[in-house]
Design a protein around this motif. Structure first.
Motif, PDB file in Angstrom:
ATOM      1  N   ALA A   1       0.824  -1.204   0.000  1.00  0.00           N
ATOM      2  CA  ALA A   1       0.000   0.000   0.000  1.00  0.00           C
ATOM      3  C   ALA A   1       0.859   1.256   0.000  1.00  0.00           C
ATOM      4  CB  ALA A   1      -0.934  -0.002   1.209  1.00  0.00           C
ATOM      5  N   TRP A   2       2.050   1.171   0.617  1.00  0.00           N
ATOM      6  CA  TRP A   2       2.954   2.330   0.621  1.00  0.00           C
ATOM      7  C   TRP A   2       3.440   2.621  -0.798  1.00  0.00           C
ATOM      8  CZ3 TRP A   2       8.043   3.605  -0.508  1.00  0.00           C
ATOM      9  CH2 TRP A   2       8.492   4.822   0.014  1.00  0.00           C
ATOM     10  N   LEU A   3       3.769   1.579  -1.551  1.00  0.00           N
ATOM     11  CA  LEU A   3       4.213   1.770  -2.933  1.00  0.00           C
ATOM     12  C   LEU A   3       3.082   2.316  -3.800  1.00  0.00           C
ATOM     13  CD1 LEU A   3       6.389  -1.421  -3.524  1.00  0.00           C
ATOM     14  CD2 LEU A   3       7.106   0.857  -2.778  1.00  0.00           C
ATOM     15  N   GLU A   4       1.859   1.878  -3.527  1.00  0.00           N
ATOM     16  CA  GLU A   4       0.717   2.449  -4.245  1.00  0.00           C
ATOM     17  C   GLU A   4       0.598   3.942  -3.970  1.00  0.00           C
ATOM     18  OE1 GLU A   4      -2.977  -0.248  -4.719  1.00  0.00           O
ATOM     19  OE2 GLU A   4      -2.139  -0.775  -2.754  1.00  0.00           O
ATOM     20  N   GLY A   5       0.868   4.324  -2.737  1.00  0.00           N
ATOM     21  CA  GLY A   5       0.823   5.734  -2.395  1.00  0.00           C
ATOM     22  C   GLY A   5       1.882   6.532  -3.127  1.00  0.00           C
ATOM     23  N   VAL A   6       3.079   5.979  -3.229  1.00  0.00           N
ATOM     24  CA  VAL A   6       4.144   6.639  -3.991  1.00  0.00           C
ATOM     25  C   VAL A   6       3.714   6.832  -5.441  1.00  0.00           C
ATOM     26  CG1 VAL A   6       6.502   6.424  -4.866  1.00  0.00           C
ATOM     27  CG2 VAL A   6       5.997   5.794  -2.500  1.00  0.00           C
ATOM     28  N   ALA A   7       3.144   5.774  -6.024  1.00  0.00           N
ATOM     29  CA  ALA A   7       2.689   5.855  -7.416  1.00  0.00           C
ATOM     30  C   ALA A   7       1.608   6.918  -7.581  1.00  0.00           C
ATOM     31  CB  ALA A   7       2.175   4.492  -7.876  1.00  0.00           C
ATOM     32  N   ALA A   8       0.697   6.989  -6.611  1.00  0.00           N
ATOM     33  CA  ALA A   8      -0.368   7.987  -6.686  1.00  0.00           C
ATOM     34  C   ALA A   8       0.195   9.400  -6.594  1.00  0.00           C
ATOM     35  CB  ALA A   8      -1.386   7.748  -5.568  1.00  0.00           C
ATOM     36  N   GLY A   9       1.190   9.606  -5.729  1.00  0.00           N
ATOM     37  CA  GLY A   9       1.813  10.912  -5.609  1.00  0.00           C
ATOM     38  C   GLY A   9       2.528  11.328  -6.876  1.00  0.00           C
ATOM     39  N   MET A  10       3.233  10.397  -7.489  1.00  0.00           N
ATOM     40  CA  MET A  10       3.920  10.695  -8.744  1.00  0.00           C
ATOM     41  C   MET A  10       2.915  11.025  -9.844  1.00  0.00           C
ATOM     42  SD  MET A  10       7.060   7.951  -8.798  1.00  0.00           S
ATOM     43  CE  MET A  10       7.925   8.843 -10.072  1.00  0.00           C
ATOM     44  N   ALA A  11       1.839  10.254  -9.894  1.00  0.00           N
ATOM     45  CA  ALA A  11       0.823  10.495 -10.920  1.00  0.00           C
ATOM     46  C   ALA A  11       0.201  11.879 -10.756  1.00  0.00           C
ATOM     47  CB  ALA A  11      -0.258   9.413 -10.846  1.00  0.00           C
ATOM     48  N   ALA A  12      -0.056  12.269  -9.519  1.00  0.00           N
ATOM     49  CA  ALA A  12      -0.664  13.574  -9.267  1.00  0.00           C
ATOM     50  C   ALA A  12       0.273  14.718  -9.656  1.00  0.00           C
ATOM     51  CB  ALA A  12      -1.066  13.688  -7.800  1.00  0.00           C
ATOM     52  N   GLU A  13       1.575  14.549  -9.405  1.00  0.00           N
ATOM     53  CA  GLU A  13       2.541  15.594  -9.760  1.00  0.00           C
ATOM     54  C   GLU A  13       2.698  15.708 -11.276  1.00  0.00           C
ATOM     55  OE1 GLU A  13       5.030  18.713  -8.585  1.00  0.00           O
ATOM     56  OE2 GLU A  13       3.832  17.410  -7.293  1.00  0.00           O
ATOM     57  N   CYS A  14       2.580  14.583 -11.971  1.00  0.00           N
ATOM     58  CA  CYS A  14       2.787  14.561 -13.423  1.00  0.00           C
ATOM     59  C   CYS A  14       1.547  14.960 -14.221  1.00  0.00           C
ATOM     60  CB  CYS A  14       3.197  13.154 -13.866  1.00  0.00           C
ATOM     61  SG  CYS A  14       4.832  12.637 -13.321  1.00  0.00           S
ATOM     62  N   ALA A  15       0.382  14.692 -13.668  1.00  0.00           N
ATOM     63  CA  ALA A  15      -0.862  14.839 -14.429  1.00  0.00           C
ATOM     64  C   ALA A  15      -1.053  16.215 -15.064  1.00  0.00           C
ATOM     65  CB  ALA A  15      -2.054  14.490 -13.550  1.00  0.00           C
ATOM     66  N   PRO A  16      -0.764  17.325 -14.373  1.00  0.00           N
ATOM     67  CA  PRO A  16      -0.982  18.632 -15.008  1.00  0.00           C
ATOM     68  C   PRO A  16      -0.163  18.851 -16.271  1.00  0.00           C
ATOM     69  CG  PRO A  16      -0.733  18.876 -12.628  1.00  0.00           C
ATOM     70  CD  PRO A  16      -0.348  17.473 -12.969  1.00  0.00           C
ATOM     71  N   HIS A  17       0.876  18.052 -16.465  1.00  0.00           N
ATOM     72  CA  HIS A  17       1.755  18.205 -17.631  1.00  0.00           C
ATOM     73  C   HIS A  17       1.451  17.192 -18.733  1.00  0.00           C
ATOM     74  CE1 HIS A  17       3.980  20.636 -14.763  1.00  0.00           C
ATOM     75  NE2 HIS A  17       3.981  19.603 -13.946  1.00  0.00           N
ATOM     76  N   GLY A  18       0.471  16.336 -18.495  1.00  0.00           N
ATOM     77  CA  GLY A  18       0.178  15.294 -19.471  1.00  0.00           C
ATOM     78  C   GLY A  18       1.188  14.174 -19.455  1.00  0.00           C
ATOM     79  N   ALA A  19       2.005  14.101 -18.399  1.00  0.00           N
ATOM     80  CA  ALA A  19       3.029  13.065 -18.281  1.00  0.00           C
ATOM     81  C   ALA A  19       2.560  11.984 -17.303  1.00  0.00           C
ATOM     82  CB  ALA A  19       4.347  13.664 -17.808  1.00  0.00           C
ATOM     83  N   ALA A  20       3.258  10.858 -17.301  1.00  0.00           N
ATOM     84  CA  ALA A  20       2.944   9.771 -16.373  1.00  0.00           C
ATOM     85  C   ALA A  20       4.087   8.771 -16.396  1.00  0.00           C
ATOM     86  CB  ALA A  20       1.639   9.075 -16.765  1.00  0.00           C
ATOM     87  N   VAL A  21       4.083   7.867 -15.423  1.00  0.00           N
ATOM     88  CA  VAL A  21       5.048   6.771 -15.419  1.00  0.00           C
ATOM     89  C   VAL A  21       4.653   5.777 -16.498  1.00  0.00           C
ATOM     90  CG1 VAL A  21       5.985   4.849 -14.085  1.00  0.00           C
ATOM     91  CG2 VAL A  21       5.552   7.054 -12.962  1.00  0.00           C
ATOM     92  N   VAL A  22       5.592   5.458 -17.393  1.00  0.00           N
ATOM     93  CA  VAL A  22       5.290   4.558 -18.507  1.00  0.00           C
ATOM     94  C   VAL A  22       6.034   3.229 -18.404  1.00  0.00           C
ATOM     95  CG1 VAL A  22       4.713   6.424 -20.097  1.00  0.00           C
ATOM     96  CG2 VAL A  22       7.081   5.601 -19.964  1.00  0.00           C
ATOM     97  N   GLY A  23       6.829   3.040 -17.355  1.00  0.00           N
ATOM     98  CA  GLY A  23       7.538   1.774 -17.207  1.00  0.00           C
ATOM     99  C   GLY A  23       8.589   1.874 -16.127  1.00  0.00           C
ATOM    100  N   GLY A  24       9.348   0.785 -15.961  1.00  0.00           N
ATOM    101  CA  GLY A  24      10.403   0.760 -14.957  1.00  0.00           C
ATOM    102  C   GLY A  24      10.743  -0.652 -14.551  1.00  0.00           C
ATOM    103  N   ASP A  25      11.232  -0.807 -13.317  1.00  0.00           N
ATOM    104  CA  ASP A  25      11.649  -2.117 -12.841  1.00  0.00           C
ATOM    105  C   ASP A  25      11.577  -2.137 -11.320  1.00  0.00           C
ATOM    106  OD1 ASP A  25      12.594  -4.736 -12.986  1.00  0.00           O
ATOM    107  OD2 ASP A  25      14.701  -4.135 -12.927  1.00  0.00           O
ATOM    108  N   THR A  26      11.346  -3.302 -10.762  1.00  0.00           N
ATOM    109  CA  THR A  26      11.336  -3.490  -9.315  1.00  0.00           C
ATOM    110  C   THR A  26      12.272  -4.628  -8.958  1.00  0.00           C
ATOM    111  OG1 THR A  26       9.442  -5.013  -9.454  1.00  0.00           O
ATOM    112  CG2 THR A  26       8.959  -2.688  -9.065  1.00  0.00           C
ATOM    113  N   VAL A  27      13.058  -4.421  -7.895  1.00  0.00           N
ATOM    114  CA  VAL A  27      13.976  -5.455  -7.416  1.00  0.00           C
ATOM    115  C   VAL A  27      13.990  -5.442  -5.901  1.00  0.00           C
ATOM    116  CG1 VAL A  27      15.477  -5.334  -9.452  1.00  0.00           C
ATOM    117  CG2 VAL A  27      15.980  -3.909  -7.452  1.00  0.00           C
ATOM    118  N   ALA A  28      14.382  -6.583  -5.324  1.00  0.00           N
ATOM    119  CA  ALA A  28      14.564  -6.649  -3.876  1.00  0.00           C
ATOM    120  C   ALA A  28      15.898  -6.009  -3.528  1.00  0.00           C
ATOM    121  CB  ALA A  28      14.538  -8.094  -3.408  1.00  0.00           C
ATOM    122  N   SER A  29      15.918  -5.195  -2.474  1.00  0.00           N
ATOM    123  CA  SER A  29      17.175  -4.597  -2.049  1.00  0.00           C
ATOM    124  C   SER A  29      18.034  -5.641  -1.352  1.00  0.00           C
ATOM    125  CB  SER A  29      16.902  -3.406  -1.125  1.00  0.00           C
ATOM    126  OG  SER A  29      16.095  -3.798  -0.039  1.00  0.00           O
ATOM    127  N   ALA A  30      19.273  -5.289  -1.085  1.00  0.00           N
ATOM    128  CA  ALA A  30      20.194  -6.225  -0.439  1.00  0.00           C
ATOM    129  C   ALA A  30      19.628  -6.698   0.894  1.00  0.00           C
ATOM    130  CB  ALA A  30      21.543  -5.539  -0.222  1.00  0.00           C
TER     131      ALA A  30
END
Length: 339
Positions: A112-141
């Protein structure tokens, strides 16, 4: 006021949900990029480039270094991660089109914390017509409990000539758009265990860069430009070095950024620090610093703060070297990444 996200139960963690479950939930919050033909879910994204050139920049945010989960909500972290990158595009005179995000986190990180991060990024990008279009997830050390976000932003110049750091010339004026010192003041407040004044705490958690100022400066003939991420004196130094000039800043004008009844003055008066030091050396407000020909009309929002002079590259304040000014305030000129 946003509240830091508290850990969820063990059933709703990255380790329990799995990589693709996390991706599905985060993508659902990502928003839509106006220029993306192919978005998240494929081997790579496809983003249109109307200008024919792509502006690209990357920032890395490390928990404990750039954010703290007990100070900021997940949405705050998402806003901050996006803002740091969007400001870099603006400082080239471009507009953002898409973001790519790399995430390393412990298996016990609440989904749920990662969902919140995604929502925050989407809200910051939305006024510009931008969004997250991809990436990668890995386990940290296994021995690391920190979350690491690596964000790459893509942008479009819309026909403008990119404004770089190396174009300032003697005789130009130095100007800035946006806040100075607010994020540093907010950090000082949080470090002392307080959450007020709300305005500066919010400025630290969620910077408000003047995104439109970058393209406006380019259209107005700016000769050099950068965003203020490491501190005004430090970033002015980067611009001066790239242009082989001296930036002589006016202390009186910069002092005016400390409004007598404003939050910086309030916190400083309460014993929380030096307000002028925050203005000169505090980073992460992502103001836009630019130089313009002397005859140019400054775009709305820009304030003249100095002049460009010939001489060995460097920054002065009323003729005094920046390092000496910072030392007099009990500070270094700006953020030192490996200091």
């Amino acid at each position: 006021m946003t509240r830091p996200h508290l850990p969820a139960d063990g059933a709703d963690t990255v380790g329990a949900v799995g990589e693709f479950g996390v991706i599905d939930r985060v993508v659902a919050r990502a928003g839509t990029a106006a220029l993306a033909d192919v978005g998240p879910g494929d081997d790579a994204a496809v983003v249109r480039t109307p200008d024919g050139r792509v502006v690209a920049s990357t920032d890395v945010l490390v928990e404990g270094r750039h954010f703290r989960r007990d100070w900021s909500s997940a949405e705050d972290v998402g806003h901050k991660a996006a803002a740091a990158n969007l400001a870099d595009v603006a400082a080239m005179g471009a507009v953002p089109t898409a973001l790519l995000v790399g995430l390393a986190c412990p298996a016990g990180t609440p989904t749920a914390w990662l969902e919140g991060v995604a929502a925050g990024m989407a809200a910051e990008c939305a006024p510009h017509g931008a969004a997250v279009v991809g990436g990668d997830t890995v386990a940290s050390a296994p021995d690391s409990a920190a979350v690491v976000l690596s964000v790459t932003v893509l942008g479009d110049l819309q026909g403008r000539t990119p404004v770089t750091r190396d174009g300032a010339r003697p005789g130009d004026v130095v100007a800035v758009a946006g806040r100075l010192g607010w994020s540093a003041c907010g950090w000082a407040v949080l470090r002392r265990g307080f959450t007020s004044p709300h305005a500066v705490v919010t400025a630290h958690r969620r910077p408000s860069p003047p995104y439109a100022a970058g393209p406006a400066a380019a259209d107005a003939g700016a000769t050099a430009m950068c965003d203020v991420s490491d501190g005004l004196l430090a970033d002015a130094g980067h611009l001066a070095e790239a242009s082989s000039v001296v930036l002589d800043l006016d202390r009186g004008t910069l002092q005016s950024f400390v409004e007598p009844e404003g939050p910086l003055a309030q916190v400083a008066a309460a014993g929380g620090g030096n307000a002028l030091a925050w203005v000169l050396t505090g980073g992460e407000d992502h103001a836009i610093l630019a130089t313009f020909p002397a005859a140019a009309d400054l775009p709305a929002g820009f304030v003249r703060i100095g002049v460009v002079e010939a001489g060995p590259a460097g920054v002065r304040v009323d003729g005094i070297p920046a390092a000496d000014v910072a030392e007099g305030l009990g500070e270094v000129p700006g953020h030192v990444h490996f200091g």
